[in-house]
Motif scaffolding. Structure first.
Motif, PDB file in Angstrom:
ATOM      1  N   ALA A   1      14.803  22.244  20.437  1.00 31.35           N
ATOM      2  CA  ALA A   1      15.867  22.601  20.062  1.00 31.35           C
ATOM      3  C   ALA A   1      14.978  21.386  19.083  1.00 31.35           C
ATOM      4  CB  ALA A   1      15.925  22.137  21.190  1.00 31.35           C
ATOM      5  N   LEU A   2      13.645  20.898  18.985  1.00 36.00           N
ATOM      6  CA  LEU A   2      13.416  20.340  17.607  1.00 36.00           C
ATOM      7  C   LEU A   2      12.549  20.616  16.654  1.00 36.00           C
ATOM      8  CD1 LEU A   2      12.700  16.652  18.014  1.00 36.00           C
ATOM      9  CD2 LEU A   2      10.250  16.903  18.500  1.00 36.00           C
ATOM     10  N   ASP A   3      12.216  21.854  17.242  1.00 40.01           N
ATOM     11  CA  ASP A   3      11.573  22.487  15.888  1.00 40.01           C
ATOM     12  C   ASP A   3      12.786  23.136  15.301  1.00 40.01           C
ATOM     13  OD1 ASP A   3       9.234  22.111  16.039  1.00 40.01           O
ATOM     14  OD2 ASP A   3       8.233  24.096  18.087  1.00 40.01           O
ATOM     15  N   GLU A   4      14.043  23.909  16.055  1.00 33.93           N
ATOM     16  CA  GLU A   4      15.199  24.267  15.285  1.00 33.93           C
ATOM     17  C   GLU A   4      15.892  22.949  14.161  1.00 33.93           C
ATOM     18  OE1 GLU A   4      17.605  26.873  14.243  1.00 33.93           O
ATOM     19  OE2 GLU A   4      16.111  26.992  15.854  1.00 33.93           O
ATOM     20  N   HIS A   5      16.143  21.983  14.832  1.00 32.00           N
ATOM     21  CA  HIS A   5      16.581  21.015  14.566  1.00 32.00           C
ATOM     22  C   HIS A   5      15.432  20.099  13.132  1.00 32.00           C
ATOM     23  CE1 HIS A   5      17.898  16.366  13.251  1.00 32.00           C
ATOM     24  NE2 HIS A   5      19.093  16.872  13.591  1.00 32.00           N
ATOM     25  N   SER A   6      14.210  19.740  13.383  1.00 29.93           N
ATOM     26  CA  SER A   6      13.333  18.917  12.314  1.00 29.93           C
ATOM     27  C   SER A   6      12.149  19.285  12.334  1.00 29.93           C
ATOM     28  CB  SER A   6      12.986  17.623  13.368  1.00 29.93           C
ATOM     29  OG  SER A   6      14.248  16.556  14.236  1.00 29.93           O
ATOM     30  N   ILE A   7      11.378  18.623  10.841  1.00 34.06           N
ATOM     31  CA  ILE A   7      10.682  18.742  10.630  1.00 34.06           C
ATOM     32  C   ILE A   7       9.482  17.892  11.390  1.00 34.06           C
ATOM     33  CG2 ILE A   7       8.727  19.110   8.323  1.00 34.06           C
ATOM     34  CD1 ILE A   7      11.836  18.776   7.174  1.00 34.06           C
ATOM     35  N   VAL A   8       8.389  18.793  11.360  1.00 32.24           N
ATOM     36  CA  VAL A   8       7.188  18.021  12.738  1.00 32.24           C
ATOM     37  C   VAL A   8       6.230  18.641  12.357  1.00 32.24           C
ATOM     38  CG1 VAL A   8       6.421  18.021  15.391  1.00 32.24           C
ATOM     39  CG2 VAL A   8       9.195  18.452  15.036  1.00 32.24           C
ATOM     40  N   ALA A   9       5.614  17.550  12.745  1.00 27.57           N
ATOM     41  CA  ALA A   9       4.234  17.871  11.456  1.00 27.57           C
ATOM     42  C   ALA A   9       3.055  16.532  13.328  1.00 27.57           C
ATOM     43  CB  ALA A   9       4.018  16.957  10.860  1.00 27.57           C
ATOM     44  N   ILE A  10       2.089  17.627  13.239  1.00 24.13           N
ATOM     45  CA  ILE A  10       1.059  16.682  13.955  1.00 24.13           C
ATOM     46  C   ILE A  10      -0.219  16.367  13.490  1.00 24.13           C
ATOM     47  CG2 ILE A  10      -0.463  16.075  16.376  1.00 24.13           C
ATOM     48  CD1 ILE A  10       2.355  17.685  17.595  1.00 24.13           C
ATOM     49  N   THR A  11      -0.686  14.535  13.586  1.00 25.90           N
ATOM     50  CA  THR A  11      -1.753  14.200  12.640  1.00 25.90           C
ATOM     51  C   THR A  11      -2.729  13.987  13.629  1.00 25.90           C
ATOM     52  OG1 THR A  11      -1.663  12.435  11.956  1.00 25.90           O
ATOM     53  CG2 THR A  11      -0.917  14.696  10.717  1.00 25.90           C
ATOM     54  N   ASP A  12      -3.995  14.214  13.386  1.00 24.87           N
ATOM     55  CA  ASP A  12      -5.026  13.139  14.461  1.00 24.87           C
ATOM     56  C   ASP A  12      -5.435  11.375  13.936  1.00 24.87           C
ATOM     57  OD1 ASP A  12      -6.502  12.899  11.825  1.00 24.87           O
ATOM     58  OD2 ASP A  12      -8.434  14.438  12.501  1.00 24.87           O
TER      59      ASP A  12
END
Length: 421
Positions: free
Chosen positions: A46-57
């Protein structure tokens, strides 16, 4: 035998029962784990469908991105993984903006804000951003999760609204100036009409009193009628008519100006060289009579309304004739060039020029440089400015008093795929 085996059998039954219970607990835990994993997968989907997501160190290097991040940034995963967010920095925000961002998340706090980024093709986009730090047991960030929403359209709408608000504020200022100018200019002829109306009334009273003094059938002395009939009344009527004419001129000018916003425009590629040739041909008699020379250099093609733009250039040439220097023949040069997506035309003359204190006022409504020596309403340049603004263009002047003036007209340059008419 039964008695000897009884206790052992009971013990085996008890062990078996405990094992069964443990297995049931393990099964339940397994079910709960599967349910939790499924729930997390659903939340992520659901989050991927709605939002732009990035994870960083902790250092800001990108370790994970979703499809929406790739789509909006136009970079592939291979191009983004291992990079930091400077790859999409638009240079819109000052350094302090990102310094405050990093200070916040490194302290283990959540950061919220709006960021303008740059896509791979150089276009800009806006995202509403929440950055959430994941902390270890010591309260230190071990990674950051950035969740963004595309707000580019909203920001564009906000910018458009700000532009409209600024234009409305400018129009209000313009309206205030018009109201002030009209009220000032109308007051003078109204005072004249009022004053000379009273003079006319006094002249009528003089005639009436003379007639009353003569009585019925009496003769009124000519000397008593001479002054009101030959001087006072004609003078009063002359000034009253002049005042009424002035008011009519002002009101007619206001009517012309007000109609500009309702005139439909036909914007199309415009051959400026051909347009100037038409105007010069139509003004040939006036130009020849003034012994004026007009030189037109090759001009760029623009996007404009033919009729309205023709009025602008005709007015500029007419002004060059009105304000020519009698000490030298009038020379007008019209040239043009393209600058920053605009076709810029210059109409330069060697006339009397405009004094510095008048240059800021030449586009004001009803402003005339020399009202005693020249006719007109003082509306030509005001209307030219309004006409050009409606076509996303503008007009300005550069002048040296005693040497001449250059009026500049800027209009959108023609699209390379369009053909001039």
């Amino acid at each position: 035998m039964a008695c000897r085996n009884g206790p052992r059998s009971a013990k085996l039954i008890a062990v078996s029962s405990k094992e069964t219970s443990r297995q049931a607990d393990r099964d339940q835990l397994q079910q709960n784990l599967h349910a939790t994993i499924k729930e997390l997968r659903d939340v992520k989907a659901a989050l991927d469908e709605h939002s732009i997501v990035a994870i960083t160190d902790p250092s800001g290097k990108i370790t994970h991105i979703n499809d929406k991040f790739c789509a909006i940034s136009q970079y592939s995963r291979e191009e983004l993984i291992g990079q930091d967010h400077r790859i999409i920095n638009s240079r819109h925000h000052p350094r302090d903006f990102f310094r405050d961002l990093w200070t916040t998340i490194r302290a283990g706090k959540v950061w919220h804000g709006e960021i303008q980024n740059r896509a791979k093709d150089g276009s800009h986009y806006w995202v509403e951003t929440t950055i959430f730090p994941f902390l270890n047991d010591q309260g230190e960030p071990i990674q950051y999760v950035a969740i963004r929403t595309d707000i580019t359209k909203r920001k564009a709408n906000e910018a458009a609204m700000e532009l409209i608000a600024a234009e409305l504020a400018e129009k209000n200022k313009e309206l205030e100036a018009i109201v002030y100018t009209v009220s000032h200019d109308l007051r003078s002829p109204l005072v004249n009409v009022q004053g000379f109306g009273k003079q006319l009334q006094r002249a009528c009273d003089t005639i009436r009193n003379a007639a009353a003094a003569a009585g019925e059938g009496g003769m009124i002395p000519a000397a008593q009628l001479k002054q009101p009939v030959e001087v006072a009344i004609p003078q009063a009527l002359r000034f009253i008519n002049a005042g009424v004419g002035k008011m009519e001129t002002l009101l007619a000018g206001l009517l012309r100006y007000s109609r500009l916003g309702r005139v439909a425009l036909t914007i199309r590629p415009l051959n400026a060289s051909g347009l100037l040739a038409e105007i010069i041909a139509a003004m040939k008699f006036q130009l020849d009579e003034a012994e004026a020379e007009v030189h037109v250099e090759p001009l760029p093609v623009c996007e404009a309304d033919h009729i309205q733009t023709s009025q602008v250039f005709a007015n500029l040439l007419d002004n060059a004739l009105k304000y020519r220097d009698p000490a030298r023949p009038l020379r007008v040069t019209i040239r043009g060039h393209v600058s920053e997506g605009m076709a810029v035309y210059e109409v330069a003359d060697n006339g009397i020029g405009i004094a510095p204190e008048h240059q800021a006022k030449v586009f004001d409504i009803f402003h005339r440089l020399n009202p005693e020596a020249t006719g007109g309403e003082g509306l030509g340049l005001t209307i030219a400015q309004r006409v050009l603004e409606r076509q996303k263009g503008r007009i300005w002047v550069e002048s040296k008093f005693g040497e001449g003036s250059s009026f500049f007209v800027a209009l959108p340059v023609i699209d390379s795929q369009s053909q001039p008419c």
